[in-house]
Design a protein around this motif. Structure first.
Motif, PDB file in Angstrom:
ATOM      1  N   GLY A 157     -71.586 -10.962 -80.789  1.00  0.00           N
ATOM      2  CA  GLY A 157     -72.670 -11.248 -79.843  1.00  0.00           C
ATOM      3  C   GLY A 157     -73.081 -12.711 -79.865  1.00  0.00           C
ATOM      4  O   GLY A 157     -73.276 -13.331 -78.813  1.00  0.00           O
ATOM      5  N   LEU A 158     -73.196 -13.266 -81.056  1.00  0.00           N
ATOM      6  CA  LEU A 158     -73.563 -14.677 -81.184  1.00  0.00           C
ATOM      7  C   LEU A 158     -72.475 -15.584 -80.606  1.00  0.00           C
ATOM      8  O   LEU A 158     -72.771 -16.542 -79.879  1.00  0.00           O
ATOM      9  CB  LEU A 158     -73.801 -15.031 -82.656  1.00  0.00           C
ATOM     10  N   ASP A 159     -71.217 -15.291 -80.928  1.00  0.00           N
ATOM     11  CA  ASP A 159     -70.095 -16.086 -80.425  1.00  0.00           C
ATOM     12  C   ASP A 159     -70.062 -16.064 -78.905  1.00  0.00           C
ATOM     13  O   ASP A 159     -69.888 -17.102 -78.255  1.00  0.00           O
ATOM     14  CB  ASP A 159     -68.788 -15.545 -81.003  1.00  0.00           C
ATOM     15  N   ASN A 160     -70.253 -14.889 -78.327  1.00  0.00           N
ATOM     16  CA  ASN A 160     -70.216 -14.789 -76.879  1.00  0.00           C
ATOM     17  C   ASN A 160     -71.391 -15.504 -76.244  1.00  0.00           C
ATOM     18  O   ASN A 160     -71.237 -16.142 -75.192  1.00  0.00           O
ATOM     19  CB  ASN A 160     -70.166 -13.326 -76.452  1.00  0.00           C
ATOM     20  N   ALA A 163     -79.637 -14.490 -83.630  1.00  0.00           N
ATOM     21  CA  ALA A 163     -79.648 -13.058 -83.336  1.00  0.00           C
ATOM     22  C   ALA A 163     -80.951 -12.473 -83.878  1.00  0.00           C
ATOM     23  O   ALA A 163     -81.382 -12.803 -84.990  1.00  0.00           O
ATOM     24  CB  ALA A 163     -78.461 -12.357 -83.987  1.00  0.00           C
ATOM     25  N   TYR A 164     -81.559 -11.621 -83.060  1.00  0.00           N
ATOM     26  CA  TYR A 164     -82.811 -10.961 -83.429  1.00  0.00           C
ATOM     27  C   TYR A 164     -82.635  -9.454 -83.326  1.00  0.00           C
ATOM     28  O   TYR A 164     -82.015  -8.960 -82.388  1.00  0.00           O
ATOM     29  CB  TYR A 164     -83.936 -11.378 -82.479  1.00  0.00           C
ATOM     30  N   ALA A 165     -83.197  -8.751 -84.281  1.00  0.00           N
ATOM     31  CA  ALA A 165     -83.316  -7.297 -84.187  1.00  0.00           C
ATOM     32  C   ALA A 165     -84.713  -7.015 -83.655  1.00  0.00           C
ATOM     33  O   ALA A 165     -85.690  -7.633 -84.095  1.00  0.00           O
ATOM     34  CB  ALA A 165     -83.138  -6.653 -85.557  1.00  0.00           C
ATOM     35  N   ALA A 197     -80.996  -9.068 -79.678  1.00  0.00           N
ATOM     36  CA  ALA A 197     -80.959 -10.197 -78.748  1.00  0.00           C
ATOM     37  C   ALA A 197     -80.128 -11.308 -79.378  1.00  0.00           C
ATOM     38  O   ALA A 197     -80.253 -11.576 -80.579  1.00  0.00           O
ATOM     39  CB  ALA A 197     -82.370 -10.687 -78.450  1.00  0.00           C
ATOM     40  N   PHE A 198     -79.293 -11.934 -78.559  1.00  0.00           N
ATOM     41  CA  PHE A 198     -78.454 -13.053 -78.981  1.00  0.00           C
ATOM     42  C   PHE A 198     -78.783 -14.217 -78.060  1.00  0.00           C
ATOM     43  O   PHE A 198     -78.516 -14.152 -76.861  1.00  0.00           O
ATOM     44  CB  PHE A 198     -76.970 -12.682 -78.873  1.00  0.00           C
ATOM     45  N   ARG A 199     -79.384 -15.279 -78.609  1.00  0.00           N
ATOM     46  CA  ARG A 199     -79.847 -16.413 -77.795  1.00  0.00           C
ATOM     47  C   ARG A 199     -79.121 -17.673 -78.225  1.00  0.00           C
ATOM     48  O   ARG A 199     -79.182 -18.060 -79.387  1.00  0.00           O
ATOM     49  CB  ARG A 199     -81.349 -16.599 -77.975  1.00  0.00           C
ATOM     50  N   MET A 222     -78.309  -6.152 -76.505  1.00  0.00           N
ATOM     51  CA  MET A 222     -77.505  -4.995 -76.890  1.00  0.00           C
ATOM     52  C   MET A 222     -78.424  -3.934 -77.476  1.00  0.00           C
ATOM     53  O   MET A 222     -79.257  -4.230 -78.332  1.00  0.00           O
ATOM     54  CB  MET A 222     -76.465  -5.407 -77.936  1.00  0.00           C
ATOM     55  N   ASP A 223     -78.256  -2.703 -77.043  1.00  0.00           N
ATOM     56  CA  ASP A 223     -78.988  -1.584 -77.638  1.00  0.00           C
ATOM     57  C   ASP A 223     -78.312  -1.155 -78.936  1.00  0.00           C
ATOM     58  O   ASP A 223     -77.100  -1.338 -79.118  1.00  0.00           O
ATOM     59  CB  ASP A 223     -79.026  -0.392 -76.677  1.00  0.00           C
ATOM     60  N   TYR A 224     -79.089  -0.543 -79.815  1.00  0.00           N
ATOM     61  CA  TYR A 224     -78.550   0.021 -81.051  1.00  0.00           C
ATOM     62  C   TYR A 224     -77.549   1.122 -80.729  1.00  0.00           C
ATOM     63  O   TYR A 224     -77.755   1.909 -79.803  1.00  0.00           O
ATOM     64  CB  TYR A 224     -79.687   0.604 -81.902  1.00  0.00           C
ATOM     65  N   SER A 225     -76.484   1.198 -81.491  1.00  0.00           N
ATOM     66  CA  SER A 225     -75.532   2.299 -81.412  1.00  0.00           C
ATOM     67  C   SER A 225     -75.028   2.590 -82.819  1.00  0.00           C
ATOM     68  O   SER A 225     -74.556   1.683 -83.512  1.00  0.00           O
ATOM     69  CB  SER A 225     -74.352   1.951 -80.516  1.00  0.00           C
ATOM     70  N   ALA A 226     -75.114   3.835 -83.227  1.00  0.00           N
ATOM     71  CA  ALA A 226     -74.620   4.236 -84.538  1.00  0.00           C
ATOM     72  C   ALA A 226     -73.127   3.971 -84.676  1.00  0.00           C
ATOM     73  O   ALA A 226     -72.615   3.817 -85.793  1.00  0.00           O
ATOM     74  CB  ALA A 226     -74.920   5.715 -84.779  1.00  0.00           C
ATOM     75  N   GLU A 227     -72.414   3.884 -83.543  1.00  0.00           N
ATOM     76  CA  GLU A 227     -70.973   3.617 -83.564  1.00  0.00           C
ATOM     77  C   GLU A 227     -70.651   2.239 -84.142  1.00  0.00           C
ATOM     78  O   GLU A 227     -69.508   2.000 -84.541  1.00  0.00           O
ATOM     79  CB  GLU A 227     -70.391   3.718 -82.152  1.00  0.00           C
ATOM     80  N   PHE A 228     -71.625   1.339 -84.183  1.00  0.00           N
ATOM     81  CA  PHE A 228     -71.374  -0.031 -84.622  1.00  0.00           C
ATOM     82  C   PHE A 228     -71.948  -0.331 -86.005  1.00  0.00           C
ATOM     83  O   PHE A 228     -72.056  -1.490 -86.399  1.00  0.00           O
ATOM     84  CB  PHE A 228     -71.943  -1.030 -83.610  1.00  0.00           C
TER      85      PHE A 228
END
Length: 155
Positions: A65-68, A122-124, A103-105, A44-50
């Motif tokens: 993201g992790l759940d999915n 999850a990694y930033a 990233a969600f692994r 997932m890319d960064y978005s200020a909306e989130f």
């Protein structure tokens, strides 16, 4: 090479189809980066909306993201005509979610006929450097064919 053998030879196509039906993942801009039997990486890319009030990606977005990721990893090992639902998860938030990309692994820890246990991280990512920001352990339930919510491929 994966340590798991998928029950469905079409697991990739069905898992991708299932993922693409999730409108929430589309809205969040989350995509599949890698998939093997019992394993998945989402991006997932960064978005200020989130973001939340401090400018970090909201914990609910990271948890989604992790759940999915856990769900798709578990789904890769399900028999044909089976759906999947999360029945529980625990998330540990380890660091602020700030980065250019996330990233969600997820990896299946214990596949089962009805319940599958997964772990995810999850990694930033900022300037190419990954920082672990959250972990999740989750349990997912297989939905037999015919139950409301079970998935089948369109014909």
């Amino acid at each position: 090479m994966s340590r798991f053998e998928p029950k469905n030879p079409d697991f990739r196509a069905i898992a991708i189809h299932t993922f693409e039906q999730q409108r929430a993942m589309k809205m969040l801009g989350i995509s599949i980066a890698r998939m093997e039997p019992g394993e998945v990486d989402l991006a997932m890319d960064y978005s200020a909306e989130f973001t939340q009030q401090h400018g970090f990606i909201h914990a609910g977005i990271i948890s989604a993201g992790l759940d999915n990721a856990c769900g798709i990893a578990a789904f890769t090992l399900m028999p044909a005509s089976t759906g999947i639902l999360t029945v529980e998860f625990k998330t540990n938030l380890l660091a602020p979610a700030r980065g250019q990309r996330f990233a969600f692994r997820a990896t299946v820890i214990k596949p089962g006929r009805t319940l599958t246990v997964c772990e995810a991280r999850a990694y930033a990512v900022h300037d190419g450097v990954e920082t672990l920001i959250a972990t999740m352990s989750g349990t997912l339930m297989a939905l037999p064919s015919g139950m409301k919510g079970s998935i089948s491929m369109p014909t």
